[in-house]
Design an enzyme around this catalytic site. Sequence first.
Site, PDB file in Angstrom:
ATOM      1  N   THR A 185       0.826  -1.123  -0.049  1.00 32.81           N
ATOM      2  CA  THR A 185      -0.074   0.146   0.051  1.00 32.81           C
ATOM      3  C   THR A 185       0.861   1.022   0.098  1.00 32.81           C
ATOM      4  O   THR A 185       2.027   0.944   0.335  1.00 32.81           O
ATOM      5  CB  THR A 185      -0.914   0.205   1.248  1.00 32.81           C
ATOM      6  OG1 THR A 185      -0.080   0.094   2.464  1.00 32.81           O
ATOM      7  CG2 THR A 185      -1.666  -1.275   1.472  1.00 32.81           C
ATOM      8  N   GLU A 330      -5.730  -3.982  -0.695  1.00 33.29           N
ATOM      9  CA  GLU A 330      -6.190  -4.807   0.298  1.00 33.29           C
ATOM     10  C   GLU A 330      -7.368  -5.665  -0.182  1.00 33.29           C
ATOM     11  O   GLU A 330      -7.873  -6.964   0.326  1.00 33.29           O
ATOM     12  CB  GLU A 330      -6.700  -4.508   1.730  1.00 33.29           C
ATOM     13  CG  GLU A 330      -5.459  -3.976   2.554  1.00 33.29           C
ATOM     14  CD  GLU A 330      -5.152  -2.462   2.254  1.00 33.29           C
ATOM     15  OE1 GLU A 330      -5.324  -1.923   1.176  1.00 33.29           O
ATOM     16  OE2 GLU A 330      -4.485  -1.796   2.892  1.00 33.29           O
ATOM     17  N   LYS A 437     -15.395  17.543  10.784  1.00 31.43           N
ATOM     18  CA  LYS A 437     -16.129  17.328  11.939  1.00 31.43           C
ATOM     19  C   LYS A 437     -16.540  19.069  12.423  1.00 31.43           C
ATOM     20  O   LYS A 437     -15.612  19.415  13.092  1.00 31.43           O
ATOM     21  CB  LYS A 437     -15.700  16.478  13.008  1.00 31.43           C
ATOM     22  CG  LYS A 437     -15.209  15.105  12.503  1.00 31.43           C
ATOM     23  CD  LYS A 437     -14.700  14.250  13.583  1.00 31.43           C
ATOM     24  CE  LYS A 437     -14.398  12.963  13.047  1.00 31.43           C
ATOM     25  NZ  LYS A 437     -13.059  12.556  13.043  1.00 31.43           N
ATOM     26  N   TRP A 442     -20.950  15.865  10.622  1.00 35.86           N
ATOM     27  CA  TRP A 442     -19.924  15.370   9.733  1.00 35.86           C
ATOM     28  C   TRP A 442     -20.213  15.933   8.340  1.00 35.86           C
ATOM     29  O   TRP A 442     -21.201  15.869   7.857  1.00 35.86           O
ATOM     30  CB  TRP A 442     -19.881  13.870   9.715  1.00 35.86           C
ATOM     31  CG  TRP A 442     -19.151  13.209  10.874  1.00 35.86           C
ATOM     32  CD1 TRP A 442     -18.964  13.706  12.098  1.00 35.86           C
ATOM     33  CD2 TRP A 442     -18.432  11.888  10.959  1.00 35.86           C
ATOM     34  NE1 TRP A 442     -18.460  12.906  12.846  1.00 35.86           N
ATOM     35  CE2 TRP A 442     -18.177  11.783  12.157  1.00 35.86           C
ATOM     36  CE3 TRP A 442     -18.439  10.832  10.010  1.00 35.86           C
ATOM     37  CZ2 TRP A 442     -17.549  10.701  12.664  1.00 35.86           C
ATOM     38  CZ3 TRP A 442     -17.835   9.649  10.483  1.00 35.86           C
ATOM     39  CH2 TRP A 442     -17.449   9.514  11.737  1.00 35.86           C
TER      40      TRP A 442
HETATM   41  P1  AMP Z   1      -5.088   1.955  -2.795  1.00 32.90           P
HETATM   42  O1  AMP Z   1      -4.876   0.523  -1.764  1.00 32.90           O
HETATM   43  O2  AMP Z   1      -3.998   2.754  -2.954  1.00 32.90           O
HETATM   44  O3  AMP Z   1      -5.959   1.195  -3.998  1.00 32.90           O
HETATM   45  O4  AMP Z   1      -6.386   2.797  -2.037  1.00 32.90           O
HETATM   46  C1  AMP Z   1      -7.248   2.340  -1.833  1.00 32.90           C
HETATM   47  C2  AMP Z   1      -8.250   3.328  -1.300  1.00 32.90           C
HETATM   48  O5  AMP Z   1      -8.452   4.519  -2.453  1.00 32.90           O
HETATM   49  C3  AMP Z   1      -9.540   3.149  -0.453  1.00 32.90           C
HETATM   50  O6  AMP Z   1      -9.456   2.824   0.531  1.00 32.90           O
HETATM   51  C4  AMP Z   1     -10.306   4.390  -0.841  1.00 32.90           C
HETATM   52  O7  AMP Z   1     -10.118   5.414   0.028  1.00 32.90           O
HETATM   53  C5  AMP Z   1      -9.784   5.203  -2.068  1.00 32.90           C
HETATM   54  N1  AMP Z   1     -10.517   4.699  -3.298  1.00 32.90           N
HETATM   55  C6  AMP Z   1     -10.575   3.674  -4.163  1.00 32.90           C
HETATM   56  N2  AMP Z   1     -11.353   3.815  -5.188  1.00 32.90           N
HETATM   57  C7  AMP Z   1     -12.119   4.994  -4.779  1.00 32.90           C
HETATM   58  C8  AMP Z   1     -13.400   5.546  -5.434  1.00 32.90           C
HETATM   59  N3  AMP Z   1     -14.162   5.054  -6.548  1.00 32.90           N
HETATM   60  N4  AMP Z   1     -13.835   6.567  -4.729  1.00 32.90           N
HETATM   61  C9  AMP Z   1     -13.446   6.855  -3.450  1.00 32.90           C
HETATM   62  N5  AMP Z   1     -12.315   6.693  -3.033  1.00 32.90           N
HETATM   63  C10 AMP Z   1     -11.591   5.401  -3.685  1.00 32.90           C
END
Ligand code: AMP
Length: 538
Positions: A185, A330, A437, A442
């Site tokens: 990540t 994940e 907040k 929120w």
């Molecule tokens: P990553 O592991 O780098 O792919 O990041 C995952 C995170 O990206 C998720 O937990 C979200 O916070 C954000 N994310 C992924 N897809 C979306 C989406 N369509 N809209 C909003 N946030 C997203």
Amino acid sequence: MLSTMQEAAPLISQLIEHAALNHADTEIVSRTVEGGLHRYHYRDACRRSKQLANALRHLQVKTGDRVATLAWNGYRHYELYFAVSGMGAIVHTLNPRLFPEQLTWIINHAHDSVLFFDSTFAPLVEKLAPSLPSVKLYVAMTDKAHLPPVKLPNLLCYEDLLEAERDDYVWPRFPDTTPSSLCYTSGTTGDPKGVLYTHRSTIYHCYAAIAPEALNISVTSTVLPVVPMFHVNAWAVPYLASAAGAKLVFPGAALDGASVYDLTEREGVTISLGVPTIWLGLLAHMEKHGLKFSTLKETVVGGAACPASIIEKFLTNYGVETVHAWGMTETSPIGTISRLKAKHASLSKAEQLAIRAKQGRPVFGIELKIIDDAGNPLPRDGKAFGDLMVRGPWVVERYYGEEKSALVDGWFHTGDVATIDPDGYMQITDRSKDVIKSGGEWISSIELENIAVSHPAVAEAAVIGVAHPKWDERPLLLVVLKKDATATKQEILSTYEGKIAKWMLPDDVVFVAELPHTATGKLQKRTLRESWARHYLR
Ligand code: AMP
């Protein structure tokens, strides 16, 4: 009782074998770092993957060894996906956009033994090499004529390696719980964490993600993964395209609007996938030059919230359907996809847009729930929002190298805050740490950002919660204007009229030249919060 069914557990090697046998003459096209387009077919890709597997065997790569890549989307990277996992080793895709210190940390943590790299990254690899004790071999992913002039211990040339090998490799059989690939990540908080996928999780994910209900990749598709192969395996597109026998188009390092448009038209792309910033670049290029698409039908947008304005523009101006998707490293990554149901056909365009803008419904295999601070489940009424929890066969259980489970009562805590409606559509309102907040209420930063970017002069927007003497926090809107565009604070704020409650309106608008992004293209809100922390206290 014994069942009467075969105990067949497909492995990743079977994907490329399947493609080579049944779609031998289907093309894989790559924009190369050496220049120009490279074309070949699934039969060639399979043959070369076997040569590569033989080479790895002769280089003493064993089951479970980590083989790292620093590479763009291209055919050699594709071959590595199948050769490395197919022989039982682990392909570890590195994100070249990370800081060198983070890359060093990740490579040492993963204990990578071989590092394959595109020539573009030769200077980076040269810089990293002295601090990578586990890496015994470096392989430049090119031919002899293009070998970069780098000083590296044990440097090999990809094409020389293949040339010396036969293509008679027999893919080994092993349990499908064997690890196959590793992604870290981006680590916006703390050290990056590794997610180690298995053949089983990859294949399950492949069956679910390929379906018409999900990414809709089939034998008639021509797929352009703009999302990098170092970002959750390009959302699994190399696997999905091989299973479907779809034509694959790899963009290499050229991800700007003009290059993506050129490749889309030249190769007859029908579906492309990427993060919102890619599509903003593409749309800007098309508007500027008055262009149209001749073959593109769908774009899948995920990785960050897709503003409704992108969805609308693609559909109205270009007849292209935007499919909003949500996932994480994940979750392999496909978790939810936003496609309309049959009953939505009679809704107005605006009502349909509101559904498409949601992150979507879970694909079969993925379960979602939202919970409050005490861990109690919240109603699926589209209004209540809480911490989003996920579970399923391609969701992480523990991070690489950690003994402790990452689960809470069997569910993975995503760190996203969301609503779920009675039709199953999930909508993210924020990352939990980004929620604003204000006076006990929120406010969704994503909602405010999406509205801001619908203003024609706005290129990008970020909304952060900033300390406030009366309300704890109030929203602050940071705006990057499009090149040569102008707008006043008041004009930007008028975009919100009638769309949100008055108390949610940002207290101030600041125009900035650019916004900081993480290595996977997400807004770096923590940095912004630090920089603007005292804005309302002055
Ligand atoms: P990553 O592991 O780098 O792919 O990041 C995952 C995170 O990206 C998720 O937990 C979200 O916070 C954000 N994310 C992924 N897809 C979306 C989406 N369509 N809209 C909003 N946030 C997203």
